[in-house]
Design a protein around this motif. Structure first.
Motif, mmCIF file in Angstrom:
data_model
loop_
_atom_site.group_PDB
_atom_site.id
_atom_site.type_symbol
_atom_site.label_atom_id
_atom_site.label_comp_id
_atom_site.label_asym_id
_atom_site.label_seq_id
_atom_site.Cartn_x
_atom_site.Cartn_y
_atom_site.Cartn_z
ATOM 1 N N ALA A 45 5.686 1.305 1.649
ATOM 2 C CA ALA A 45 6.877 1.539 2.468
ATOM 3 C C ALA A 45 6.693 0.950 3.864
ATOM 4 O O ALA A 45 7.575 0.244 4.373
ATOM 5 N N SER A 46 5.555 1.213 4.510
ATOM 6 C CA SER A 46 5.354 0.691 5.862
ATOM 7 C C SER A 46 5.267 -0.832 5.858
ATOM 8 O O SER A 46 5.800 -1.498 6.750
ATOM 9 N N SER A 47 4.611 -1.390 4.833
ATOM 10 C CA SER A 47 4.492 -2.850 4.746
ATOM 11 C C SER A 47 5.852 -3.505 4.549
ATOM 12 O O SER A 47 6.173 -4.524 5.199
ATOM 13 N N GLU A 48 6.663 -2.953 3.651
ATOM 14 C CA GLU A 48 7.967 -3.547 3.363
ATOM 15 C C GLU A 48 8.888 -3.484 4.575
ATOM 16 O O GLU A 48 9.629 -4.422 4.863
ATOM 17 N N VAL A 49 8.852 -2.354 5.291
ATOM 18 C CA VAL A 49 9.726 -2.222 6.458
ATOM 19 C C VAL A 49 9.346 -3.236 7.529
ATOM 20 O O VAL A 49 10.214 -3.923 8.093
ATOM 21 N N LEU A 50 8.049 -3.372 7.818
ATOM 22 C CA LEU A 50 7.650 -4.355 8.821
ATOM 23 C C LEU A 50 7.918 -5.774 8.353
ATOM 24 O O LEU A 50 8.305 -6.646 9.144
ATOM 25 N N SER A 51 7.727 -6.029 7.053
ATOM 26 C CA SER A 51 7.978 -7.373 6.531
ATOM 27 C C SER A 51 9.452 -7.739 6.624
ATOM 28 O O SER A 51 9.787 -8.920 6.697
ATOM 29 N N ALA A 104 13.389 9.736 8.631
ATOM 30 C CA ALA A 104 12.450 8.668 8.286
ATOM 31 C C ALA A 104 13.190 7.639 7.451
ATOM 32 O O ALA A 104 14.280 7.906 6.928
ATOM 33 N N LEU A 105 12.609 6.455 7.324
ATOM 34 C CA LEU A 105 13.160 5.430 6.427
ATOM 35 C C LEU A 105 12.618 5.692 5.031
ATOM 36 O O LEU A 105 11.403 5.616 4.808
ATOM 37 N N MET A 110 8.511 7.819 -1.376
ATOM 38 C CA MET A 110 7.808 7.103 -0.310
ATOM 39 C C MET A 110 8.743 6.938 0.886
ATOM 40 O O MET A 110 9.962 6.970 0.776
ATOM 41 N N GLY A 111 8.159 6.762 2.033
ATOM 42 C CA GLY A 111 8.942 6.577 3.246
ATOM 43 C C GLY A 111 8.040 6.152 4.385
ATOM 44 O O GLY A 111 6.815 6.031 4.229
ATOM 45 N N THR A 112 8.635 5.939 5.544
ATOM 46 C CA THR A 112 7.842 5.499 6.687
ATOM 47 C C THR A 112 8.585 5.772 7.982
ATOM 48 O O THR A 112 9.819 5.865 8.017
ATOM 49 N N THR A 113 7.819 5.938 9.044
ATOM 50 C CA THR A 113 8.391 5.960 10.385
ATOM 51 C C THR A 113 8.527 4.521 10.868
ATOM 52 O O THR A 113 7.992 3.594 10.257
ATOM 53 N N MET A 148 4.220 7.216 4.371
ATOM 54 C CA MET A 148 3.949 8.542 3.821
ATOM 55 C C MET A 148 4.502 8.576 2.405
ATOM 56 O O MET A 148 5.192 7.666 1.954
ATOM 57 N N GLY A 149 4.174 9.641 1.681
ATOM 58 C CA GLY A 149 4.766 9.774 0.359
ATOM 59 C C GLY A 149 3.933 10.497 -0.657
ATOM 60 O O GLY A 149 4.304 10.570 -1.819
ATOM 61 N N GLY A 150 2.770 11.049 -0.259
ATOM 62 C CA GLY A 150 1.973 11.781 -1.242
ATOM 63 C C GLY A 150 1.501 10.850 -2.335
ATOM 64 O O GLY A 150 0.788 9.889 -2.097
#
Length: 525
Positions: free
Chosen positions: A46-52, A162-163, A94-97, A37-39
């Motif tokens: 954000a989601s890609s980096e967290v999973l990576s 959220a992260l 930016m952020g992510t669940t 998320m992040g508008g």
């Protein structure tokens, strides 16, 4: 007893979003979904980096402490986002669940933050094993709304955790014992927010193959409108001899945003993507454009509301409150009259979350009865603007009824009708207009005689319609001859008082709510 997983994963950008900010990873020991998320910031980054970052957990068999491994991976992922924002201020916001299951032997470690979800299908029943970190879930926990109301609440996507790299984040951590035959579902809210739990349960029971179940779940979300990105993973707990999955699957943003994030080509996630080249479409079953160009960020109303830092709390609270005020309406008092307000009748940190939408100066609190007046002062909540306007129409009608009732009461007082005599009765005459009794006098010379029109509406019995009036004319028998001695002064000419409007049977019932009558109120006439 050592158990294994047989899994499938899929992702789709949905029917409205321009790009996919979800990321999903399924491997022999790690299952994870992140909803970015992040508008205007890059949620897909954000989601890609967290999973990576956390996907390295799939490289080796986890140690004895699953929760420590998960907690450390989450901290590293959050730190990575912090570094990225420091290096590029445009990524601020930016952020992510994150919802992740880490597998070892017969145990599963669960890490969860945000509103993506994990479910367990066991013995034919689907159970949600995570709790949403949302404002609406907090309202449910406090008993302020029901689960059914939460499903349609306009603030259901307002996150409490959220992260985002802006501070320490504490995920929910737990360990579960696995059984052969268990089926796990991990998904973003693009699925759980559109497809009901009962429908997901039926689908998971119907489709034995994880890939078929993933395909059907995504199709169900798309048929439901596909308002958000859709990502899901289905994993079955099986014995090692039942052909478990051994090749990792990467779906969503982490599978497409490669050239724009320099850390991805050397991460376990990117290596997994290379291993599964060509499998993405097979497992996702709903293909998406394979462009490596960074998708245009989706416009989202979801915001993070952190529970730390006074300024951050204030800003997020204001954002959530503003959205709320644009979708909710209620009826309340404004001075001596009623009004429709947009927002909620509440304050956050001293800030009023309601503003006047429309005032109705002609609907006075004193003219709608004590019960309605008290309800308005206490605030009448409505589901939408149409319902608020319907409430105003009802109060306006009540005001008209009270005005008519008060007019009839005023008419009764003007004619001198004794207490208990209905207003408008013609068989009771004000004494000051009667003079000597009818048996002793006749109509004096020059006295105004009733017109044909006034006679036509008169009968020997009092009128039955509310609001009728006596006219100061005696209803005694025929007049006697005039006295030889005329009165010293002519008797007063009787003045007619206009009749008050009549009330229907239904309005007569509503008129009961007008009493006790407030001081200073007047009727329509």
């Amino acid at each position: 007893m050592s158990l294994s997983l047989r899994f499938a994963a899929g992702s789709h950008k949905g029917m409205i979003r321009e790009g996919n900010e979800d990321s999903g990873y399924a491997g022999p020991r790690l299952l994870a979904v992140a909803d970015g998320m992040g508008g205007q910031a890059a949620g897909e980054v954000a989601s890609s980096e967290v999973l990576s970052t956390i996907v390295e957990l799939d490289e080796d068999v986890p140690g004895a402490d699953l929760l420590d491994a998960l907690r450390s991976a989450v901290d590293r992922a959050n730190d990575r986002l912090r570094v990225m924002v420091d290096d590029d201020p445009q990524l601020e916001g930016m952020g992510t669940t994150l919802t992740a299951l880490l597998w070892t032997g017969s145990r599963l470690g669960l890490a969860h933050i945000g509103d993506s979800r994990a479910y367990l299908l066991r013995d034919g029943s689907l159970e949600q094993i995570t709790q949403d970190h949302t404002w609406v879930q907090r309202l449910v926990d406090e008993g302020r709304i029901t689960e059914e109301e939460a499903d349609h609440h306009p603030q259901r996507s307002l996150l409490m955790r959220a992260l985002d790299g802006r501070g320490h984040v504490e995920p929910d951590l737990s360990v579960r014992e696995a059984r052969p035959g268990d089926r796990y579902l991990i998904c973003s809210d693009g699925l759980s927010g559109v497809v009901s739990r009962e429908t997901m349960e039926g689908t998971l029971l119907t489709y034995g193959n994880p890939g078929d179940a993933v395909q059907e779940l995504i199709q169900l979300a798309l048929r439901g409108g596909g308002p958000d990105n859709i990502t899901c993973i289905v994993a079955d707990v099986v014995d090692p001899g039942e052909q478990p999955s051994d090749s990792p699957i990467v779906v969503g943003a982490v599978a497409t945003v490669v050239d724009d994030t320099t850390t991805l080509p050397t991460t376990p996630a990117s290596r997994a993507r290379e291993l599964t080249a060509g499998e993405y479409e097979t497992e996702a079953l709903v293909s998406e454009p394979g462009s490596r160009r960074k998708p245009k960020p989706k416009s989202t109303l979801r915001k993070t509301l952190p529970i730390w830092g006074g300024v951050a709390v204030l800003m997020a609270g204001l954002g959530g409150a503003y959205y709320w005020t644009q979708t909710q309406y209620f009826v309340a008092d404004k001075g001596d009259h009623v009004a429709i307000y947009r927002g909620i009748d509440s304050k956050i940190l001293g800030l009023n979350l309601a503003s006047t939408y429309q005032s109705f100066d002609n609907v006075k609190l004193t003219m709608i009865g004590e019960t309605n007046s008290d309800a308005v002062k206490s605030t009448i909540d409505t589901a939408n603007l149409d319902e608020a306007r319907h409430t105003i129409d009802r109060l306006k009608h009540q005001s008209d009824v009270c005005a008519t009732a008060y007019a009839a009461e005023d008419a009764k007082k003007a004619t001198g009708t004794p207490a208990g005599q209905p207003a408008g009765s013609v068989d009771t005459i004000p004494q000051q207009n009667q003079g000597p009794s009818a048996s002793q006098t006749s109509a004096p010379t020059g006295k105004r005689q009733p017109t044909a029109a006034s006679r036509s509406g008169r009968s020997s019995a009092p009128p039955t319609e509310p609001g009728g009036k006596g006219r100061g004319i005696s209803t005694a028998g025929p007049s006697t001859p005039a006295s030889s001695a005329p009165p010293s002064s002519p008797p007063p000419v009787t003045q007619e008082t206009p009749a008050a409007p009549a009330l229907s049977a239904d309005d007569a019932e509503l008129a009961k709510q007008c009493y006790p009558r407030p001081a200073g109120t007047t009727g329509t006439n």
